[in-house]
Design a protein around this motif. Structure first.
Motif, PDB file in Angstrom:
ATOM      1  N   ARG A 140       0.828  -1.209   0.000  1.00 38.75           N
ATOM      2  CA  ARG A 140       0.000   0.000   0.000  1.00 38.75           C
ATOM      3  C   ARG A 140       0.857   1.251   0.000  1.00 38.75           C
ATOM      4  O   ARG A 140       0.505   2.270  -0.583  1.00 38.75           O
ATOM      5  N   GLU A 141       1.989   1.204   0.669  1.00 36.60           N
ATOM      6  CA  GLU A 141       2.833   2.389   0.785  1.00 36.60           C
ATOM      7  C   GLU A 141       3.629   2.682  -0.475  1.00 36.60           C
ATOM      8  O   GLU A 141       4.406   3.620  -0.519  1.00 36.60           O
ATOM      9  N   GLY A 142       3.445   1.870  -1.500  1.00 33.70           N
ATOM     10  CA  GLY A 142       4.037   2.183  -2.789  1.00 33.70           C
ATOM     11  C   GLY A 142       5.493   1.813  -2.944  1.00 33.70           C
ATOM     12  O   GLY A 142       6.184   2.357  -3.793  1.00 33.70           O
ATOM     13  N   ASP A 143       5.978   0.880  -2.112  1.00 30.43           N
ATOM     14  CA  ASP A 143       7.383   0.510  -2.208  1.00 30.43           C
ATOM     15  C   ASP A 143       7.720  -0.073  -3.575  1.00 30.43           C
ATOM     16  O   ASP A 143       8.818   0.114  -4.080  1.00 30.43           O
ATOM     17  N   LEU A 144       6.790  -0.801  -4.176  1.00 30.54           N
ATOM     18  CA  LEU A 144       7.047  -1.368  -5.494  1.00 30.54           C
ATOM     19  C   LEU A 144       7.245  -0.261  -6.527  1.00 30.54           C
ATOM     20  O   LEU A 144       8.140  -0.344  -7.365  1.00 30.54           O
ATOM     21  N   ALA A 145       6.404   0.756  -6.470  1.00 27.09           N
ATOM     22  CA  ALA A 145       6.537   1.857  -7.431  1.00 27.09           C
ATOM     23  C   ALA A 145       7.847   2.597  -7.232  1.00 27.09           C
ATOM     24  O   ALA A 145       8.412   3.146  -8.173  1.00 27.09           O
ATOM     25  N   GLY A 146       8.363   2.622  -5.994  1.00 31.56           N
ATOM     26  CA  GLY A 146       9.632   3.272  -5.734  1.00 31.56           C
ATOM     27  C   GLY A 146      10.814   2.481  -6.257  1.00 31.56           C
ATOM     28  O   GLY A 146      11.870   3.050  -6.525  1.00 31.56           O
ATOM     29  N   ARG A 147      10.671   1.171  -6.384  1.00 34.77           N
ATOM     30  CA  ARG A 147      11.770   0.334  -6.877  1.00 34.77           C
ATOM     31  C   ARG A 147      11.663   0.073  -8.369  1.00 34.77           C
ATOM     32  O   ARG A 147      12.680  -0.061  -9.054  1.00 34.77           O
ATOM     33  N   LEU A 148      10.452  -0.054  -8.866  1.00 34.72           N
ATOM     34  CA  LEU A 148      10.236  -0.336 -10.292  1.00 34.72           C
ATOM     35  C   LEU A 148       9.556   0.882 -10.906  1.00 34.72           C
ATOM     36  O   LEU A 148       8.328   0.950 -11.001  1.00 34.72           O
ATOM     37  N   LEU A 149      10.370   1.859 -11.300  1.00 38.95           N
ATOM     38  CA  LEU A 149       9.846   3.121 -11.801  1.00 38.95           C
ATOM     39  C   LEU A 149       9.206   2.955 -13.166  1.00 38.95           C
ATOM     40  O   LEU A 149       9.580   2.076 -13.945  1.00 38.95           O
ATOM     41  N   GLY A 150       8.275   3.841 -13.440  1.00 45.42           N
ATOM     42  CA  GLY A 150       7.699   3.891 -14.784  1.00 45.42           C
ATOM     43  C   GLY A 150       6.209   3.680 -14.794  1.00 45.42           C
ATOM     44  O   GLY A 150       5.660   2.947 -13.968  1.00 45.42           O
ATOM     45  N   GLN A 151       5.541   4.331 -15.747  1.00 44.73           N
ATOM     46  CA  GLN A 151       4.100   4.217 -15.899  1.00 44.73           C
ATOM     47  C   GLN A 151       3.713   3.621 -17.237  1.00 44.73           C
ATOM     48  O   GLN A 151       2.557   3.702 -17.649  1.00 44.73           O
ATOM     49  N   ALA A 152       4.680   3.037 -17.949  1.00 45.20           N
ATOM     50  CA  ALA A 152       4.331   2.308 -19.166  1.00 45.20           C
ATOM     51  C   ALA A 152       3.388   1.168 -18.796  1.00 45.20           C
ATOM     52  O   ALA A 152       3.515   0.582 -17.709  1.00 45.20           O
ATOM     53  N   PRO A 153       2.418   0.847 -19.651  1.00 45.19           N
ATOM     54  CA  PRO A 153       1.449  -0.207 -19.312  1.00 45.19           C
ATOM     55  C   PRO A 153       2.102  -1.511 -18.867  1.00 45.19           C
ATOM     56  O   PRO A 153       1.612  -2.166 -17.937  1.00 45.19           O
ATOM     57  N   ALA A 154       3.224  -1.881 -19.493  1.00 47.07           N
ATOM     58  CA  ALA A 154       3.892  -3.139 -19.121  1.00 47.07           C
ATOM     59  C   ALA A 154       4.419  -3.070 -17.695  1.00 47.07           C
ATOM     60  O   ALA A 154       4.412  -4.078 -16.976  1.00 47.07           O
ATOM     61  N   MET A 155       4.882  -1.899 -17.253  1.00 47.87           N
ATOM     62  CA  MET A 155       5.407  -1.766 -15.895  1.00 47.87           C
ATOM     63  C   MET A 155       4.279  -1.741 -14.866  1.00 47.87           C
ATOM     64  O   MET A 155       4.411  -2.293 -13.769  1.00 47.87           O
ATOM     65  N   VAL A 156       3.180  -1.103 -15.197  1.00 50.20           N
ATOM     66  CA  VAL A 156       2.023  -1.108 -14.299  1.00 50.20           C
ATOM     67  C   VAL A 156       1.534  -2.540 -14.093  1.00 50.20           C
ATOM     68  O   VAL A 156       1.257  -2.976 -12.964  1.00 50.20           O
ATOM     69  N   ALA A 157       1.457  -3.298 -15.192  1.00 47.68           N
ATOM     70  CA  ALA A 157       1.024  -4.689 -15.093  1.00 47.68           C
ATOM     71  C   ALA A 157       2.016  -5.528 -14.292  1.00 47.68           C
ATOM     72  O   ALA A 157       1.619  -6.392 -13.500  1.00 47.68           O
ATOM     73  N   LEU A 158       3.314  -5.261 -14.469  1.00 46.57           N
ATOM     74  CA  LEU A 158       4.329  -6.014 -13.738  1.00 46.57           C
ATOM     75  C   LEU A 158       4.198  -5.777 -12.241  1.00 46.57           C
ATOM     76  O   LEU A 158       4.279  -6.724 -11.440  1.00 46.57           O
ATOM     77  N   GLU A 324       8.269   5.902 -22.990  1.00 49.79           N
ATOM     78  CA  GLU A 324       7.682   6.977 -22.193  1.00 49.79           C
ATOM     79  C   GLU A 324       8.278   7.060 -20.791  1.00 49.79           C
ATOM     80  O   GLU A 324       8.105   8.068 -20.104  1.00 49.79           O
ATOM     81  N   ASP A 325       8.996   6.017 -20.366  1.00 50.41           N
ATOM     82  CA  ASP A 325       9.619   6.025 -19.045  1.00 50.41           C
ATOM     83  C   ASP A 325      11.085   6.472 -19.078  1.00 50.41           C
ATOM     84  O   ASP A 325      11.706   6.625 -18.018  1.00 50.41           O
ATOM     85  N   ILE A 326      11.645   6.671 -20.259  1.00 54.00           N
ATOM     86  CA  ILE A 326      13.091   6.905 -20.363  1.00 54.00           C
ATOM     87  C   ILE A 326      13.520   8.183 -19.653  1.00 54.00           C
ATOM     88  O   ILE A 326      14.519   8.190 -18.922  1.00 54.00           O
ATOM     89  N   ALA A 327      12.780   9.267 -19.825  1.00 55.44           N
ATOM     90  CA  ALA A 327      13.186  10.525 -19.189  1.00 55.44           C
ATOM     91  C   ALA A 327      13.162  10.409 -17.671  1.00 55.44           C
ATOM     92  O   ALA A 327      14.071  10.890 -16.984  1.00 55.44           O
ATOM     93  N   VAL A 328      12.124   9.780 -17.132  1.00 59.31           N
ATOM     94  CA  VAL A 328      12.027   9.618 -15.680  1.00 59.31           C
ATOM     95  C   VAL A 328      13.154   8.740 -15.159  1.00 59.31           C
ATOM     96  O   VAL A 328      13.784   9.032 -14.137  1.00 59.31           O
ATOM     97  N   LEU A 329      13.452   7.651 -15.858  1.00 62.04           N
ATOM     98  CA  LEU A 329      14.516   6.747 -15.441  1.00 62.04           C
ATOM     99  C   LEU A 329      15.881   7.422 -15.523  1.00 62.04           C
ATOM    100  O   LEU A 329      16.723   7.271 -14.629  1.00 62.04           O
ATOM    101  N   PHE A 330      16.111   8.184 -16.592  1.00 58.30           N
ATOM    102  CA  PHE A 330      17.391   8.875 -16.744  1.00 58.30           C
ATOM    103  C   PHE A 330      17.588   9.872 -15.604  1.00 58.30           C
ATOM    104  O   PHE A 330      18.674   9.970 -15.022  1.00 58.30           O
ATOM    105  N   SER A 331      16.537  10.611 -15.260  1.00 64.52           N
ATOM    106  CA  SER A 331      16.612  11.558 -14.152  1.00 64.52           C
ATOM    107  C   SER A 331      16.906  10.842 -12.840  1.00 64.52           C
ATOM    108  O   SER A 331      17.711  11.304 -12.021  1.00 64.52           O
ATOM    109  N   HIS A 332      16.272   9.698 -12.639  1.00 61.74           N
ATOM    110  CA  HIS A 332      16.486   8.909 -11.414  1.00 61.74           C
ATOM    111  C   HIS A 332      17.935   8.444 -11.310  1.00 61.74           C
ATOM    112  O   HIS A 332      18.575   8.599 -10.253  1.00 61.74           O
TER     113      HIS A 332
END
Length: 460
Positions: A140-158, A324-332
């Motif tokens: 619930r606290e979003g730890d997965l989203a903090g480790r697996l960045l990105g909002q591409a549909p494949a990443m959301v499903a993962l 669509e996740d490349i810019a966010v990942l590069f910044s990270h």
């Protein structure tokens, strides 16, 4: 996280002789005990979040009786199991209490062994309930989203698949290209799983000499072979209770595959040079960049081992399929590199970001981490030194890239706070929404990226 062995048994009874005799018995049985002479102080301690494994209470007590205590405890968040001690003839009442949520009851007079057995079963249930609550809270606290960045549909499903699989001990086969994050996924399965406090043991099967593989997997005794100067615990035994991550599992020779299959089927291993059988209980997360089913058809990988490992499968998308996740990942990765090398984080230009999004990234996240580190250190990024950054095409394309960069930077600074972005860029909400849709920008991708000094209050 408390365990079954450390959570105390709470004993509530107004009779001091009963409290003393039962607490002594439970103490001799290696169970921690805390006693109360009435329901009220026990209830007060529960409300103060004092650790409680199982609450054992007499039914007939002055003031608040055991049934009233049961009803009150049931209304608490994450209540402990309640065991009631009843007198002869109170069985119908006890059955009604169980229907109201009582874990179990023991009828007086009872043998102490009967109470001990009941308490141990209740403690096991309590441990599992607390562990499941920890897992749900972490997700619930979003730890997965903090480790697996990105909002591409494949990443959301993962992330959704990981949230479902992590709480169970099923073996998982993770497939994906080199550098796509297979070990990160394995660690998520471990850290959010029931064996999170046990070891996470990683083994790269492709990096081992064939003659050492069995020793690494199963261990060996002193003198088992030339050079075995001391006893060594194998990776399976070391990972018992936790997770064994087998990277490049397709590299295992067939002889080792046979022994690994037997160990997983039987739940036991025999070290080299020993006749002693040792039990192991673990989750195996295997990673492969090759098609194991195709290898099985060709006789290069055991089909039965494939089905033992692939209770469920996860497919990691390559970076080129989630542009669509490349810019966010590069910044990270730039922020990480800047922290490691004690540098300021340089701002990526619109031209650089567009050029990064056009790359194929055969090395995936590993290659991007390398590119971000070079950028932070002021070095050229391989593949972009031949003028790709400067040649952006038409004026419209350059304007669009610049607009996208401004929006992305503002969203990142404010952690996806739409109101703050509107105020900074002086845009009405409808216009901002249209431009974000045009450039494929999602607010959710920036929720954890806010600059603490510039971000305003987050939106609900």
């Amino acid at each position: 996280m408390p365990t079954e062995d450390t959570l105390p048994v709470w004993l509530v009874d107004d009779d001091p002789d009963v409290r003393e005799s039962l607490s002594q018995w439970l103490d001799v049985s290696d169970l921690a005990v805390r006693t109360f002479d009435a329901a009220a102080p026990a209830l007060e301690a529960l409300r103060d979040d004092a650790p409680c494994g199982v609450l054992v209470s007499d039914v007939k007590m002055p003031g608040m009786d055991g049934l009233a205590l049961l009803d009150t405890v049931q209304a608490l968040e994450a209540p402990p199991p309640v065991v009631l001690m009843t007198g002869h003839g109170d069985v119908p009442m006890a059955v009604a209490a169980m229907q109201a949520g009582c874990w179990d009851f023991v009828e007086k007079p009872f043998a102490p062994e009967r109470l001990e057995e009941c308490v141990r079963r209740a403690l096991q249930q309590r441990r599992l309930a607390l562990e499941n609550d920890r897992l749900r809270r972490a997700l619930r606290e979003g730890d997965l989203a903090g480790r697996l960045l990105g909002q591409a549909p494949a990443m959301v499903a993962l992330r959704q698949q990981l949230a479902t699989l992590a709480p169970v001990r099923a073996n998982v086969l993770v497939q994906g290209e080199t550098g796509s994050g297979k070990e990160v996924v394995a660690r998520c399965l471990h850290d959010f799983g029931p064996g999170a406090e046990a070891p996470f043991v990683a083994l790269n099967c492709g990096a081992l000499a064939p003659e050492l593989i069995e020793s690494e997997l199963f261990g060996h005794e002193k003198g088992a072979f030339t050079g075995a100067n001391a006893r060594r615990i194998g990776r399976l035994e070391h990972a018992s209770g936790g997770t064994l991550f087998l990277d490049e599992v397709e590299s295992l020779p067939l002889s080792a595959q046979v022994k690994l299959l037997r160990a997983l089927q039987e739940g036991e291993i025999t070290p080299l040079g020993s006749n002693a059988v040792r039990p192991v209980e673990l989750r195996v997360v295997a990673a492969a960049k090759a098609d194991l089913q195709a290898m099985a058809r060709e006789g290069r990988f055991r089909e039965d081992l494939y089905y033992r490992l692939a209770i469920t499968e996860l497919q990691l998308p390559p970076l080129r399929e989630r542009r669509e996740d490349i810019a966010v990942l590069f910044s990270h990765f730039c922020r990480q590199a800047a922290a490691v090398h004690e540098r300021d984080v340089p701002e990526a230009s619109p031209a650089l970001l567009q050029a990064l999004e056009q790359q194929d990234w055969p090395g995936n996240l590993r290659q991007m981490r390398n590119a971000a580190t070079r950028f932070v250190l002021g070095l050229e990024i391989p593949g972009l030194e031949d003028g790709e950054v400067a040649e952006l095409g038409s004026l419209n394309a350059q304007v669009a890239a610049f607009e996208c960069s401004l929006l992305r930077a503002a969203l990142g600074r404010h952690g996806g706070n739409i109101q703050a972005v509107m105020e900074e860029l002086e845009l009405p909400r409808r216009t901002l929404n249209q431009k974000m849709l045009k450039h494929g920008l999602r607010r959710e991708a920036f929720l954890d990226l806010a600059d603490p000094e510039s971000a305003g209050p987050s939106e609900p």
